[in-house]
Design a protein around this motif. Sequence first.
Motif, PDB file in Angstrom:
ATOM      1  N   MET A 109       4.489   5.970  -5.265  1.00 33.58           N
ATOM      2  CA  MET A 109       4.384   5.956  -6.631  1.00 33.58           C
ATOM      3  C   MET A 109       3.508   7.129  -7.123  1.00 33.58           C
ATOM      4  O   MET A 109       3.852   7.887  -7.994  1.00 33.58           O
ATOM      5  CB  MET A 109       4.167   4.647  -7.180  1.00 33.58           C
ATOM      6  N   GLN A 110       2.391   6.891  -6.806  1.00 40.35           N
ATOM      7  CA  GLN A 110       1.091   7.542  -7.293  1.00 40.35           C
ATOM      8  C   GLN A 110       1.208   9.067  -7.038  1.00 40.35           C
ATOM      9  O   GLN A 110       1.046   9.696  -8.244  1.00 40.35           O
ATOM     10  CB  GLN A 110      -0.063   7.007  -6.495  1.00 40.35           C
ATOM     11  N   GLU A 111       1.577   9.598  -5.896  1.00 41.83           N
ATOM     12  CA  GLU A 111       1.780  10.569  -5.481  1.00 41.83           C
ATOM     13  C   GLU A 111       3.011  11.367  -6.584  1.00 41.83           C
ATOM     14  O   GLU A 111       3.074  12.559  -6.776  1.00 41.83           O
ATOM     15  CB  GLU A 111       2.147  10.944  -4.219  1.00 41.83           C
ATOM     16  N   ARG A 112       4.165  10.608  -6.493  1.00 35.96           N
ATOM     17  CA  ARG A 112       5.126  11.102  -7.252  1.00 35.96           C
ATOM     18  C   ARG A 112       5.244  11.123  -8.571  1.00 35.96           C
ATOM     19  O   ARG A 112       5.497  12.178  -9.355  1.00 35.96           O
ATOM     20  CB  ARG A 112       6.614  10.494  -6.846  1.00 35.96           C
ATOM     21  N   LEU A 113       4.437  10.301  -9.186  1.00 32.73           N
ATOM     22  CA  LEU A 113       4.091  10.161 -10.909  1.00 32.73           C
ATOM     23  C   LEU A 113       3.397  11.258 -11.286  1.00 32.73           C
ATOM     24  O   LEU A 113       3.718  11.976 -12.240  1.00 32.73           O
ATOM     25  CB  LEU A 113       3.528   8.900 -11.087  1.00 32.73           C
ATOM     26  N   THR A 114       2.282  11.586 -10.515  1.00 32.03           N
ATOM     27  CA  THR A 114       1.168  12.372 -10.982  1.00 32.03           C
ATOM     28  C   THR A 114       1.868  13.871 -10.725  1.00 32.03           C
ATOM     29  O   THR A 114       1.812  14.576 -11.498  1.00 32.03           O
ATOM     30  CB  THR A 114      -0.158  12.254 -10.286  1.00 32.03           C
ATOM     31  N   GLY A 115       2.710  14.042  -9.548  1.00 34.84           N
ATOM     32  CA  GLY A 115       3.320  15.252  -9.401  1.00 34.84           C
ATOM     33  C   GLY A 115       4.451  15.579 -10.452  1.00 34.84           C
ATOM     34  O   GLY A 115       4.433  16.782 -11.048  1.00 34.84           O
ATOM     35  N   ARG A 116       5.192  14.608 -10.849  1.00 37.27           N
ATOM     36  CA  ARG A 116       6.171  14.742 -11.856  1.00 37.27           C
ATOM     37  C   ARG A 116       5.592  15.081 -13.245  1.00 37.27           C
ATOM     38  O   ARG A 116       5.852  15.923 -14.036  1.00 37.27           O
ATOM     39  CB  ARG A 116       6.908  13.592 -11.955  1.00 37.27           C
ATOM     40  N   LEU A 117       4.405  14.373 -13.645  1.00 39.81           N
ATOM     41  CA  LEU A 117       3.972  14.483 -14.782  1.00 39.81           C
ATOM     42  C   LEU A 117       3.096  15.874 -15.058  1.00 39.81           C
ATOM     43  O   LEU A 117       3.362  16.399 -16.096  1.00 39.81           O
ATOM     44  CB  LEU A 117       2.704  13.411 -15.215  1.00 39.81           C
ATOM     45  N   SER A 118       2.401  16.092 -14.000  1.00 35.37           N
ATOM     46  CA  SER A 118       1.812  17.572 -14.060  1.00 35.37           C
ATOM     47  C   SER A 118       2.786  18.459 -14.379  1.00 35.37           C
ATOM     48  O   SER A 118       2.671  19.680 -14.810  1.00 35.37           O
ATOM     49  CB  SER A 118       0.627  17.678 -12.917  1.00 35.37           C
ATOM     50  N   ARG A 119       3.878  18.473 -13.394  1.00 31.72           N
ATOM     51  CA  ARG A 119       5.001  19.622 -13.475  1.00 31.72           C
ATOM     52  C   ARG A 119       5.568  19.673 -14.901  1.00 31.72           C
ATOM     53  O   ARG A 119       5.734  20.897 -15.311  1.00 31.72           O
ATOM     54  CB  ARG A 119       5.793  19.456 -12.295  1.00 31.72           C
ATOM     55  N   GLU A 120       5.782  18.513 -15.453  1.00 32.54           N
ATOM     56  CA  GLU A 120       6.389  18.437 -16.554  1.00 32.54           C
ATOM     57  C   GLU A 120       5.623  19.029 -17.811  1.00 32.54           C
ATOM     58  O   GLU A 120       5.987  19.678 -18.658  1.00 32.54           O
ATOM     59  CB  GLU A 120       6.843  17.190 -17.114  1.00 32.54           C
ATOM     60  N   LEU A 121       4.188  18.718 -17.565  1.00 33.16           N
ATOM     61  CA  LEU A 121       3.252  19.072 -18.630  1.00 33.16           C
ATOM     62  C   LEU A 121       3.223  20.413 -18.345  1.00 33.16           C
ATOM     63  O   LEU A 121       3.280  21.456 -19.474  1.00 33.16           O
ATOM     64  CB  LEU A 121       1.774  18.374 -18.237  1.00 33.16           C
ATOM     65  N   LEU A 122       2.966  21.284 -17.413  1.00 30.76           N
ATOM     66  CA  LEU A 122       2.856  22.484 -17.117  1.00 30.76           C
ATOM     67  C   LEU A 122       3.982  23.395 -17.760  1.00 30.76           C
ATOM     68  O   LEU A 122       3.960  24.334 -18.408  1.00 30.76           O
ATOM     69  CB  LEU A 122       2.769  22.830 -15.720  1.00 30.76           C
ATOM     70  N   ALA A 123       5.395  22.799 -17.349  1.00 29.94           N
ATOM     71  CA  ALA A 123       6.398  23.488 -17.665  1.00 29.94           C
ATOM     72  C   ALA A 123       6.539  23.518 -19.226  1.00 29.94           C
ATOM     73  O   ALA A 123       7.052  24.165 -19.838  1.00 29.94           O
ATOM     74  CB  ALA A 123       7.709  22.742 -16.870  1.00 29.94           C
ATOM     75  N   TRP A 151       0.814  -0.972   0.049  1.00 30.22           N
ATOM     76  CA  TRP A 151      -0.024   0.143   0.100  1.00 30.22           C
ATOM     77  C   TRP A 151       0.848   1.077   0.050  1.00 30.22           C
ATOM     78  O   TRP A 151       0.716   2.238  -0.730  1.00 30.22           O
ATOM     79  CB  TRP A 151      -0.875  -0.080   1.012  1.00 30.22           C
ATOM     80  N   ARG A 152       1.941   1.113   0.724  1.00 24.83           N
ATOM     81  CA  ARG A 152       2.759   2.384   1.036  1.00 24.83           C
ATOM     82  C   ARG A 152       3.495   2.809  -0.521  1.00 24.83           C
ATOM     83  O   ARG A 152       3.773   3.975  -0.966  1.00 24.83           O
ATOM     84  CB  ARG A 152       3.746   2.209   2.112  1.00 24.83           C
ATOM     85  N   SER A 153       4.105   1.393  -0.939  1.00 22.75           N
ATOM     86  CA  SER A 153       4.624   1.798  -2.399  1.00 22.75           C
ATOM     87  C   SER A 153       3.881   2.341  -3.256  1.00 22.75           C
ATOM     88  O   SER A 153       4.088   3.177  -4.118  1.00 22.75           O
ATOM     89  CB  SER A 153       5.079   0.279  -2.947  1.00 22.75           C
ATOM     90  N   PHE A 154       2.584   2.089  -3.493  1.00 24.97           N
ATOM     91  CA  PHE A 154       1.624   2.276  -4.182  1.00 24.97           C
ATOM     92  C   PHE A 154       1.197   3.872  -4.343  1.00 24.97           C
ATOM     93  O   PHE A 154       1.414   4.607  -5.117  1.00 24.97           O
ATOM     94  CB  PHE A 154       0.322   1.501  -4.410  1.00 24.97           C
TER      95      PHE A 154
END
Lengths: 172, 172
Positions: free
Chosen positions: B39-53, B33-36
């Motif tokens: 992952m989930q928080e970091r992935l969406t954070g990274r993707l949305s930051r990249e998209l925005l930038a 559960w913690r792994s998930f």
Amino acid sequence: MTGENGDVSTTFSILTGMTETPHWLTPAEQQAWRSFIRMQERLTGRLSRELLADSGLSAADYAVLVSLTDAPGGRRRMLDLARSLEWEKSRMSHHIARMARRDLVRREECAEDGRGAWVVVTPGGREAIAAAAPLHVEAVRRLVIDPLTPAELAMLAQISDRITERLDEDAP
Amino acid sequence: MTGENGDVSTTFSILTGMTETPHWLTPAEQQAWRSFIRMQERLTGRLSRELLADSGLSAADYAVLVSLTDAPGGRRRMLDLARSLEWEKSRMSHHIARMARRDLVRREECAEDGRGAWVVVTPGGREAIAAAAPLHVEAVRRLVIDPLTPAELAMLAQISDRITERLDEDAP
DNA sequence: AGGATATAGTTGATCCATCAACCAAAGGTC
DNA sequence: GACCTTTGGTTGATGGATCAACTATATCCT
């Protein structure tokens, strides 16, 4: 009318005139990606709404309180806390300020480092998480653990770890 | 000093005096559960930051524009759009107002239903998503598709669908 | 010791998400 | 055709997240 109706993958090359077509996702990849995104948004939405309704804590509050009650003395340094949750220090600072207003947590000066600050869980904070935890765990079990086989759950962990590794390698 | 140091699972029964111990997660379950979550928080954070930038679009903007460019005429009814993205209508209304201010999208009155409104993608909106899509897809491929085997990706889809089903059954 | 740099944390602006309350047009129903 | 409920949508308040700029202490270097 197909010109108005194409999806992004078809309209892109038309609009930009690029000759190198980008590496689009295959239908299987797209379906997997969309399934994941949908699940993820709905799951976190549901869990945080249930948590808030049941106990008045947001998911962020919950994470902070778990991290603090896990630590010796129920206290942690600001930045240590931020790193353990992978938050930015600014977010942590704002969030702790709000939690302190609600008496879940309290700031204390740090003797050994004049810049630093401790965050300490209050009795109220301990009560809040003690009340929230069983319901939250029950919700996680009901929505995630139960519907999966043990093998699937293990796969989910493996997949999650692999993606997290990639995020680490491929640093921003 | 163990009294100050216990985690939530141990302190709970002490604090509440419950005799029925709640059904805590096993270590394996907890780790998964913690792994998930991580992952989930970091992935969406990274993707949305990249998209925005890269393109000036938020993940929400992107989703709206994909949904609109997918629809005939690049237009959809407000609530239809909201349901397809599983957003609340209020969020959609606010978001469309902001996107309209940036000329990505435009509202139009609805002839056949006096209450209703159309949301129409503007040329600027089409340009924006055409520019954003290839970079975003590349990021998804790099961070999610590539590090997984096809079998793992298929498992991820299966697991996601199973959880989504459970969310549907177990209605709020 | 004195100055450069790194570390720990705060602050304010801005945007986003959520909730509850509201409004107006549509569709029954008697 | 007057009433009631449902449907489609907006609004305002509030709390949360992110970014850039800032302050103050600590540490390193010579």
